[in-house]
Design an enzyme around this catalytic site. Structure first.
Site, short mmCIF file in Angstrom:
data_model
loop_
_atom_site.label_atom_id
_atom_site.label_comp_id
_atom_site.label_asym_id
_atom_site.label_seq_id
_atom_site.Cartn_x
_atom_site.Cartn_y
_atom_site.Cartn_z
CG ASP A 117 21.29 12.26 58.07
OD1 ASP A 117 20.69 12.60 57.04
OD2 ASP A 117 22.33 12.45 58.47
C1 BGC Z 1 22.79 14.57 55.57
C2 BGC Z 1 21.84 15.36 56.20
C3 BGC Z 1 21.21 16.01 55.38
C4 BGC Z 1 20.27 14.98 54.69
C5 BGC Z 1 19.19 15.62 53.58
C6 BGC Z 1 22.10 13.72 54.72
O1 BGC Z 1 23.03 12.87 53.99
O2 BGC Z 1 23.79 13.95 56.56
O3 BGC Z 1 22.78 16.43 57.02
O4 BGC Z 1 20.14 16.98 55.88
O5 BGC Z 1 21.22 14.26 53.80
O6 BGC Z 1 19.62 16.24 52.45
#
Ligand code: BGC
Length: 758
Positions: free
Chosen positions: A290
């Site tokens: 993530d």
């Molecule tokens: C989120 C993810 C997301 C990623 C990219 C993160 O803060 O937890 O679910 O896909 O950002 O935007």
């Protein structure tokens, strides 16, 4: 169905040559991978594991210094495998061109984006769609999202989010499928199928990403990013099933999560990524971290610095680093120092490159870059029709006393009240980065299309002060009731008052946890003030999570759960209010009576003291100030018609617990005046087991359409796939003994029978 325990599993990375054929891999792709990996330097392989966020104005001059310049240089060196948040054909083509034409090997980028519920034309938020219980509709919605995103240059979505959650305080429940693993698994599969389609290499399908692996929905006290500490049985039986199902459905990627799980951050968690996912489940795609979650292992207190974090993440099986910059910086040294084996790098690069091959990016890196198609597809009328359809199906009728709904189409004076009623932004919901602001059809606009009544709109009071993407509790209007007088006047004068209240679009989503679940700001006061002058109120809720609305439930005759329904929101709501669509949605999450009941969920355990032993005896599992039951149960949802269940029959065709076959049938009759659809739900209870089982577990559902007066027999079959559970070694087991079976239109309104396995 059985699987080996994670601890017994030995890894078969088999990275130096093509992995074995039993995994169903395309051998032509595998041999291309062999050749490609054979000519890649260590740095280039690590480059594939590096993902950057969009970083400069692609149409402007090249960056000369700073972070952007560094990223640009890395792209040219072939040290970037993927980018996220670069969107639109023009920009995607520009980054792809650098990767393909300026780097040594010309390996195309995979372009990721959070296509969570639509791209430009927004579908309902995923929690809302889940309320449809309609897998074809959910699949179609993901298909439309893929169609638009792929036309805008994107080939990989960070969706579906399939984190089961029982905590409405957590803002990210809006992104998921609710509280139940059986329903959640079906929804996850439908969305994966919708995004990826039958042919991943087509230019209108995109790779999906099952996220967040794992346990993120159990963040303590509903506070985002918080600690997760859950038992093995919950992990295996509640958290894992949707992920397992997504993997079985061929999802190409997984994302790990921000949370620690039982003391080990998910990003550095070898048990999750290598043992379970890539080991037991034979996942052949890749895992992306993530955002910055590799670096965050330092703050978690798990890695002392960035280099250690990179080592832990790579060894644990995180294949791609999203925005931590740590793989690109440290992995080559870590390999040289013997801290990360090179075969792990080969394995990660192979997994990432495999997905690129499967997408067809090596055949044509610009296949998603067609300006003409982008223009035609984005926001097309077909896409709007499709999201309108799923929006109607997502609406849940929570209450409808005296058949106040549907509204009469003529001769009525209707007052429409609430800031959300004219809001064209909130219905787009959270996670709508590519949607243009204020492009949703508001309830006001939707209702204005019904010309037979007189419609008067009064805002009453604002929900928030300003309408930004960063609405926090401090921006909620808790004081200004300046326009209340006008609303009271409109209500006094009306036959029926429609009030649209709830949360604005950015009040749920990532980083938007709440400690209260009531109507935010002055809306409760507004509701009560209007009720004093006119009790004939239809309350339409707009929200991204279950709300606690006990006062409304007690006083307001009709309540419609309309979530954040996307671009066509107002049309969908108006069509339901006027009866042009008979609501059929069912709640995918329990609605609590108050925050103190949370986490609340229908598939709870019985405890040793489930019932009151005698009046006024306190020593049983309950609250002294509130009931145990939710305000609205999982599976609840009414229709304008009425349904009657009768004649529940259970036939045990094979009683052997090794290979059981139990047939269940029930009669469903439409006893009302409207044609309607009902989601018939089947639950079981395994009464005594080696690991205690919940009081109810959903194991089947069917959507049935009936004309007034019509009756249908609905059949279910229970077998070894449905009657067992995962033991603490993550092995599927079925045990002999007594079972209860429940069938009905909600988890709390069922008929019951029993059977036994021997
Ligand atoms: C989120 C993810 C997301 C990623 C990219 C993160 O803060 O937890 O679910 O896909 O950002 O935007």
């Amino acid at each position: 169905m059985s699987c080996t325990s994670s601890s017994e599993k030995t890894l078969d990375l088999n990275t130096e040559a093509s992995p074995n054929t039993s995994l169903g891999l395309d051998q032509a792709i595998e041999s291309k991978l062999d050749s490609l990996l054979g000519i890649m330097t260590l740095e280039e392989k690590i480059g594939q594991m590096n993902q950057y966020n969009g970083f400069w104005d692609l149409t402007g001059p090249q960056p000369k210094e700073g972070a952007a310049a560094k990223k640009y240089e890395h792209l040219r060196k072939g040290w970037v495998g993927s980018m996220l948040n670069v969107r639109g054909v023009k920009d995607v083509r520009a980054v792809q061109k650098i990767a393909v034409e300026e780097s040594r090997l010309g390996i195309p980028l995979i372009i990721g984006f959070d296509v969570i519920h639509g791209y430009k034309t927004m579908s309902p938020i995923p929690l809302a769609e889940s309320a449809s219980w309609d897998m074809e509709a959910i699949k179609k919605s993901a298909e439309v999202a893929a169609l638009e995103a792929s036309a805008a240059g994107i080939n990989w979505t960070f969706a579906p989010m399939i984190d089961i959650s029982r905590d409405a305080r957590w803002g990210r429940v809006m992104e998921g499928g609710g509280e139940d693993p059986f329903l959640g698994a079906k929804i996850g599969v439908a969305r994966v199928q919708g995004f990826q389609g039958e042919e991943l290499s087509a230019n209108y399908t995109i790779a999906a990403c099952a996220k967040h692996f794992a346990g993120y929905g159990f963040s303590e006290s509903g506070r985002d990013y918080n600690t997760v500490d859950i038992g093995t049985s919950t992990l295996n039986n509640i958290v894992f099933p949707p992920f397992r199902a997504a993997n079985d459905a061929g999802v190409k990627t997984f994302m790990n999560s921000f949370n620690e799980l039982n003391g080990i951050p998910a990003t550095g968690n070898k048990m999750l990524q290598r043992d379970v996912l890539k080991g037991d489940w034979n996942f052949t795609g890749f895992i992306v971290s993530d955002w910055g979650s590799i670096t965050e292992m330092i703050a978690h207190g798990y890695a002392k610095d960035g280099k250690k974090a990179a080592e832990l993440a790579a060894n644990a099986g995180s294949d791609m680093d999203m925005e931590s910059y740590l793989y690109v910086e440290h992995l080559a040294d870590l390999v040289k120092e013997g801290k990360v084996e090179e075969k792990l790098i080969n394995d990660a690069a192979r997994r990432i490159l495999r997905v690129k091959y499967e997408l067809g990016l090596f055949d044509d890196p610009y296949k998603y870059c067609d300006e003409k198609r982008e223009k035609e597809v984005l926001g097309s009328s077909e896409n709007n029709d499709a999201v309108l359809d799923i929006a109607k199906k997502s609406i849940v009728l929570l209450k409808n006393e005296n058949q106040l709904l549907p509204l009469k189409k003529e001769g009525q004076k209707i007052a429409l009240i609430g800031a959300l009623a004219s809001d064209k932004n909130s219905p787009l919901g959270s996670w709508r980065i590519a949607a243009d602001d204020d492009t949703a059809i508001s309830v006001l606009e939707g209702m204005q299309q019904y010309k037979g009544n007189s419609l008067k709109y009064a805002k009453g009071a604002d929900v928030s002060i300003g309408n930004t993407a960063f609405v926090t509790e401090t921006k909620i209007n808790t004081t200004d009731k300046g326009e209340l007088g006008e609303a009271i006047k409109a209500a006094k004068d009306a036959d029926v008052v429609v009030m649209v209240l709830g949360e604005i679009g950015f009040q749920s989503g990532e980083g938007r946890s709440r400690t209260e679940l009531d109507l935010p700001g002055v809306q409760q006061e507004l509701l009560e003030a209007i009720y004093k002058v006119n009790t004939n109120i239809v309350l339409v809720l707009n929200n991204g999570r279950p709300l606690a609305i006990p006062w409304a439930d007690e006083h307001i005759p009709a309540i419609v759960e309309a979530w954040h329904l996307g671009t066509q929101s107002g049309n969908a709501i108006a069509q339901v209010l006027y009866g042009d669509y008979n609501p059929s949605g069912k709640l995918p999450m329990s609605f609590p009576r108050n925050v103190g009941q949370v986490p609340i969920y229908y598939n709870y355990k019985n405890t040793g003291r489930p019932t009151e032993p005698a009046p006024d005896i306190v020593f049983w599992s309950h609250y002294s100030d509130q009931k145990n039951s939710p305000l609205y149960a999982f599976g609840h949802g009414l229709s304008y018609t009425t349904f009657e269940y009768s004649n529940l029959k259970v036939t045990t065709e094979n009683q052997s617990y090794n290979n059981p076959k139990v047939l269940v049938s029930i009669e469903l009759a439409n006893t009302g005046d409207y044609e309607g659809k009902e989601v018939v739900q089947l639950y079981i209870r395994d009464l005594f087991a080696s690991i205690t089982r919940p009081v109810k577990e959903l194991k089947g559902f069917e959507m049935i359409s009936l004309k007034p007066g019509e009756t249908k027999t609905v059949n279910f079959e229970l077998d070894k796939e449905t009657l067992g559970f995962y033991d603490n070694k993550n092995t599927w087991i079925i045990e002999p003994g007594e079972f209860e079976v429940f069938v009905g239109g909600s988890s709390d309104k069922t008929m019951k029978s029993t059977f036994e396995l021997k």
